[in-house]
Design a protein around this motif. Structure first.
Motif, mmCIF file in Angstrom:
data_model
loop_
_atom_site.group_PDB
_atom_site.id
_atom_site.type_symbol
_atom_site.label_atom_id
_atom_site.label_comp_id
_atom_site.label_asym_id
_atom_site.label_seq_id
_atom_site.Cartn_x
_atom_site.Cartn_y
_atom_site.Cartn_z
ATOM 1 N N GLY A 281 0.785 -1.228 0.000
ATOM 2 C CA GLY A 281 0.000 0.000 0.000
ATOM 3 C C GLY A 281 0.815 1.274 0.000
ATOM 4 N N GLU A 282 2.129 1.155 0.226
ATOM 5 C CA GLU A 282 2.981 2.355 0.249
ATOM 6 C C GLU A 282 3.161 2.978 -1.125
ATOM 7 O OE1 GLU A 282 4.065 -0.190 3.702
ATOM 8 O OE2 GLU A 282 3.966 -0.558 1.539
ATOM 9 N N TYR A 283 2.929 2.178 -2.191
ATOM 10 C CA TYR A 283 3.265 2.656 -3.533
ATOM 11 C C TYR A 283 2.003 2.864 -4.373
ATOM 12 C CZ TYR A 283 7.708 0.984 -1.806
ATOM 13 O OH TYR A 283 8.814 0.768 -1.028
ATOM 14 N N ARG A 284 1.698 4.140 -4.597
ATOM 15 C CA ARG A 284 0.530 4.505 -5.386
ATOM 16 C C ARG A 284 0.936 5.658 -6.297
ATOM 17 N NH1 ARG A 284 -4.863 4.024 -5.860
ATOM 18 N NH2 ARG A 284 -6.193 5.852 -5.899
ATOM 19 N N LYS A 286 -1.258 7.260 -8.732
ATOM 20 C CA LYS A 286 -2.322 8.187 -9.118
ATOM 21 C C LYS A 286 -3.267 8.358 -7.939
ATOM 22 C CE LYS A 286 -2.333 7.287 -14.115
ATOM 23 N NZ LYS A 286 -3.155 6.850 -15.279
ATOM 24 N N GLY A 287 -3.531 9.605 -7.578
ATOM 25 C CA GLY A 287 -4.439 9.885 -6.480
ATOM 26 C C GLY A 287 -3.798 9.621 -5.128
ATOM 27 N N LYS A 288 -4.567 9.884 -4.076
ATOM 28 C CA LYS A 288 -4.095 9.684 -2.716
ATOM 29 C C LYS A 288 -4.558 8.327 -2.196
ATOM 30 C CE LYS A 288 -4.089 14.607 -1.562
ATOM 31 N NZ LYS A 288 -4.618 15.660 -0.644
ATOM 32 N N PRO A 289 -3.789 7.743 -1.270
ATOM 33 C CA PRO A 289 -4.201 6.454 -0.698
ATOM 34 C C PRO A 289 -5.566 6.548 -0.025
ATOM 35 C CG PRO A 289 -1.931 6.972 -0.103
ATOM 36 C CD PRO A 289 -2.496 8.193 -0.743
ATOM 37 N N ILE A 290 -6.353 5.498 -0.186
ATOM 38 C CA ILE A 290 -7.661 5.431 0.467
ATOM 39 C C ILE A 290 -7.472 4.843 1.853
ATOM 40 C CG2 ILE A 290 -9.978 4.427 0.315
ATOM 41 C CD1 ILE A 290 -9.626 4.372 -2.705
ATOM 42 N N THR A 291 -8.224 5.343 2.821
ATOM 43 C CA THR A 291 -8.127 4.840 4.187
ATOM 44 C C THR A 291 -8.345 3.332 4.210
ATOM 45 O OG1 THR A 291 -8.972 6.934 5.035
ATOM 46 C CG2 THR A 291 -9.061 5.055 6.519
ATOM 47 N N SER A 292 -7.614 2.655 5.043
ATOM 48 C CA SER A 292 -7.727 1.198 5.133
ATOM 49 C C SER A 292 -9.122 0.785 5.574
ATOM 50 C CB SER A 292 -6.710 0.666 6.146
ATOM 51 O OG SER A 292 -7.019 1.148 7.445
ATOM 52 N N LEU A 293 -9.476 -0.444 5.259
ATOM 53 C CA LEU A 293 -10.744 -1.001 5.743
ATOM 54 C C LEU A 293 -10.773 -0.987 7.263
ATOM 55 C CD1 LEU A 293 -11.199 -4.063 3.358
ATOM 56 C CD2 LEU A 293 -12.861 -2.236 3.678
ATOM 57 N N GLN A 294 -9.634 -1.302 7.869
ATOM 58 C CA GLN A 294 -9.575 -1.334 9.326
ATOM 59 C C GLN A 294 -9.876 0.048 9.906
ATOM 60 O OE1 GLN A 294 -7.666 -0.060 11.852
ATOM 61 N NE2 GLN A 294 -7.730 -1.590 13.476
ATOM 62 N N ASN A 395 -2.089 1.680 -11.706
ATOM 63 C CA ASN A 395 -2.147 2.855 -10.844
ATOM 64 C C ASN A 395 -1.353 2.747 -9.547
ATOM 65 O OD1 ASN A 395 -3.762 4.237 -12.644
ATOM 66 N ND2 ASN A 395 -5.666 3.504 -11.742
ATOM 67 N N SER A 396 -0.920 1.552 -9.187
ATOM 68 C CA SER A 396 -0.177 1.403 -7.935
ATOM 69 C C SER A 396 0.599 0.097 -7.948
ATOM 70 C CB SER A 396 -1.126 1.434 -6.726
ATOM 71 O OG SER A 396 -2.054 0.366 -6.792
ATOM 72 N N GLY A 397 1.455 -0.068 -6.920
ATOM 73 C CA GLY A 397 2.181 -1.325 -6.755
ATOM 74 C C GLY A 397 3.423 -1.429 -7.617
#
Length: 467
Positions: A281-284, A286-294, A395-397
């Motif tokens: 999840g550190e590598y994205r 496009k856009g900002k990271p979405i809050t985790s499900l937790q 878009n990420s990873g």
């Protein structure tokens, strides 16, 4: 006389008598020299091979000592009867050696999704902190530690998760383990092997393997454009679901907030658990990271799973889970008998690495580096492959999926690529069942390659696939 025609290398460091003895042993084990057959006399073999009598004598002595031949007084040397299982084992190992395909060695560019950039790892800082850990602790780290992992590291992880991923937890909820599979095994014991576990299809096959090996029932749930199909999950009867919402593996879609809310609602209604694997999840890009499900969960139904394999180095084998209170109580009551599986020294070094700011600095540097590599990959694909391929999950990873439109199947694409010195990986292994009517797709990881290697690799794929 038995015909013995060894190829002896006079430039080899191995003594001549050992080379001859090894040759005769190979002839015996392969069956070309039969049990009870008589070996040539020392003088005859000496004349035939042009070797000294001493060399022949030493070779025969070695064979006698190892039990391959026996000396009968006034009769000569005879091959002993070798047990069938020894011969079979020898033949088996010969066959295993031939299984290693030459293509494995010829791959100059390896698009392995499990590799990361090691050239830019802060070796000097890590070395300094490792020495610091040993010096400060004075051997204390050599004893067994807390079953949950080093408390100081868990505190750092809790701070980092809240700041970066919105995960709400204390250090006491975190358990550190040697890799995702180890922790999935622990979760299966905690939640229960009698539960049905829903898995993304395609999805991370190593998780499925662990659950199945432990005897749990697994149910494959297909994906749609937003991730795991909620309707099919509801109809599956599963009470636990394993998902990779921040970067679905292997397809790469990011689960939108609407789907996350639907998934949390399913868990609340089912009184079940969501295992959220946030493996990179550190590598994205496009856009900002979405809050985790937790972080969105208000009902304590989410188990958060993270790792340092992608963000640091794979071999460090440090992953972690964040348990909701109910499972934490169960763990404390029944499972602290299981000892810690990750190295205490590495945990302590990582604690200092995070505490002293090296971790954040390293992440920032790697994000910039991987963004450049990602840009190079996308530009190279557009330049060399054009409309003949479709990129999925860009878009990420640290990997993408490539759909190829040249009428080759997956196996042909891989074989053609390796012939040109490029190693790519099948997507089909991540499906629980075979897929039909889908254009062939392959997996390309780029984290462990330089920008020039990425461009060269894509150019070679163009030639290999005739695009």
């Amino acid at each position: 006389m038995i015909e013995l025609t060894p190829v002896l290398d006079y430039r080899n460091d191995k003594p001549m008598y050992i080379q001859l003895a090894d040759y005769i042993k190979e002839e015996i084990l392969s069956g070309r020299i039969k049990p009870t057959e008589k070996l040539p006399s020392k003088r005859k073999l000496s004349n035939y091979l042009g070797l000294s009598l001493n060399t022949i004598q030493s070779a025969y002595d070695q064979l006698c000592a190892e039990g391959y031949v026996e000396s009968k007084p006034r009769k000569g040397l005879f091959v002993t009867v070798i047990e069938d299982d020894i011969i079979s084992n020898h033949i088996y190992h010969q066959k295993m050696e031939t299984i290693i395909e030459p293509e494995e060695e010829s791959a100059k560019i390896d698009f392995n999704s499990g590799k990361v950039d090691l050239e830019h790892f802060p070796y000097s800082a890590w070395r300094k902190l490792t020495h610091q850990s040993l010096f400060q602790e004075e051997g204390e780290l050599f004893d067994n530690g807390d079953p949950q992992g080093e408390k100081v590291l868990r505190e750092q992880i809790a701070k980092y998760l809240y700041a970066s991923r919105g995960v709400k937890c204390s250090a006491n909820q975190i358990i550190i383990g040697a890799g995702t599979q180890v922790l999935i095994g622990l979760l299966c014991l905690l939640i229960g092997k009698n539960q049905s576990y829903a898995l993304e299809n395609p999805g991370y096959h190593r998780t499925r393997t662990v659950l199945q090996d432990l005897g749990a029932n697994t149910i494959s749930i297909p994906l749609d454009e937003d991730g795991i199909n909620i309707m099919q999950l509801k109809n599956s009867g599963a009470s636990v679901v394993y998902v990779t919402p921040s970067h679905q593996f292997p397809y790469g879609m990011v689960m939108p907030i609407t789907r996350r809310i639907e998934l949390l609602k399913w868990a609340e209604e089912k009184n079940g658990y969501i295992i959220e694997d946030d493996y990179d999840g550190e590598y994205r890009y496009k856009g900002k990271p979405i809050t985790s499900l937790q972080g969105l969960d208000n009902n304590e139904n989410v188990i958060y799973l993270g790792t340092f394999s992608k963000s640091l180095i794979p071999s460090i084998r440090i992953s972690y889970i964040v348990l909701p209170p109910l499972l934490l109580r169960k763990y404390l009551d029944h499972f602290t008998i299981y000892k810690q599986t990750a190295s205490r020294l590495h945990q302590n070094t990582l604690y200092h690495f995070m505490k002293e700011g090296y971790w954040q600095s390293h992440l920032n540097k790697m994000r910039t580096l991987y963004r450049k590599k990602h840009t190079t990959l996308m530009q190279s694909i557009k330049k060399h492959l054009g409309d003949n391929v479709q990129v999925i999950g860009e878009n990420s990873g640290l990997h993408i999926v490539l759909e190829v439109k040249n009428r080759m199947d997956e196996n042909e694409l891989i074989k053609k690529a390796i012939h040109f010195g490029v190693k790519i990986y099948p997507l089909s292994i991540y499906y629980h069942h075979s897929i039909e009517n889908v254009l062939p797709r392959v997996l390309l990881g780029f984290g462990g390659l330089s920008e020039s290697e990425i461009d060269t690799g894509i150019r070679l794929l163009k030639e290999a696939w005739g695009l």
